[in-house]
Design a protein around this motif. Sequence first.
Motif, PDB file in Angstrom:
ATOM      1  N   ILE A 139       0.848  -1.196   0.000  1.00 36.86           N
ATOM      2  CA  ILE A 139       0.000   0.000   0.000  1.00 36.86           C
ATOM      3  C   ILE A 139       0.876   1.236   0.000  1.00 36.86           C
ATOM      4  N   ARG A 140       0.676   2.069  -0.963  1.00 34.93           N
ATOM      5  CA  ARG A 140       1.471   3.285  -1.073  1.00 34.93           C
ATOM      6  C   ARG A 140       0.553   4.493  -0.942  1.00 34.93           C
ATOM      7  N   SER A 141       0.657   5.165   0.176  1.00 35.20           N
ATOM      8  CA  SER A 141      -0.109   6.394   0.389  1.00 35.20           C
ATOM      9  C   SER A 141       0.690   7.288   1.314  1.00 35.20           C
ATOM     10  N   MET A 142       0.229   8.510   1.459  1.00 32.27           N
ATOM     11  CA  MET A 142       0.934   9.487   2.273  1.00 32.27           C
ATOM     12  C   MET A 142       1.056   9.027   3.731  1.00 32.27           C
ATOM     13  N   HIS A 143       0.045   8.280   4.199  1.00 32.67           N
ATOM     14  CA  HIS A 143       0.012   7.894   5.610  1.00 32.67           C
ATOM     15  C   HIS A 143       0.220   6.394   5.802  1.00 32.67           C
ATOM     16  N   SER A 144       1.009   5.781   4.943  1.00 31.20           N
ATOM     17  CA  SER A 144       1.264   4.350   5.039  1.00 31.20           C
ATOM     18  C   SER A 144       2.696   4.118   5.510  1.00 31.20           C
TER      19      SER A 144
END
Length: 302
Positions: A257-262
């Motif tokens: 999972i690639r996100s700002m909050h991961s």
Amino acid sequence: MEQNNGKKFNVWAFLAVVFTICALICIGILIKTSIDQKNRADEMSGLVGTTSSERVVPVQTIAPENGGASEVAASTDETETVEATPEPLDPFEASVKQIEEAGLAIPELDVDLDNLRETVNPDIYAWIYVPGTKVNYPVLQHPTDDTHYLNYNIDGSKGYPGCIYSEKKYNGKDFQDANTVLYGHNMKNGTMFGSLHKYEDEDFFYENRYIYVYTDERLLAYKIFAAYEYSNEHLLYNHDFESAYDFCRFFLLAKGIRSMHSIFDEEVELTGEGQHVITLSTCINGKPENRFLVQGVLINEE
């Protein structure tokens, strides 16, 4: 015409005053509701006191009744020394000792679950504490309605902030499932699981790595290895974490999972073989179809 204009002005002025009063009343109600919700959460945190005393009883030796080494008569007139044996630790003390040996500090909390069940709510079965956050609450499980504590407070009243809870259909109370999921509201004032969003910050994540859970038998310590946004799917319904294959597959996908909050600490080894994970799940403001998960793996296995 002037009189009519005056009447018009007075009507609008009256409506403006009424609107202002209504707005102030609504704001007052909102403020009072917010304060009440915070007070309920704070009252839950205050159900346990703090203690500076050590919860671990030092390993002691049992001295022979006659003092000194015991002498046993033998045909050779030689004496045998009977070595003192350490006093066994009970399960709670043993679990605390494991945590200390791992180099972690023991929380200075005085948790009496029996008393909490008797005086507060019989559905209380554990206590969760996450240093660095506001999470310091009892954990409940309703005997018949898995969503009860989503909508009801610890005193039986309906509404927010609810309680930290697990679901009987999917998790036991001994935290021995491969994945124990605890739910809590994302309160705007940071109470309940609202402060878990601090783990969106990488610095905070790596500086606050542990979750402590008090049960009737043991003090459990989990090392946090992941914090990330996920869908609102029911984890325990959709994934069989008791299967080592599915366990590893889920976390392998979670790593992707690639996100700002991961954030995912890949140095923590996840094998699914006899491991026990805890998942703290809460909502995300403005994203009703998503959840924010903080996950840790048990470090003091039996």
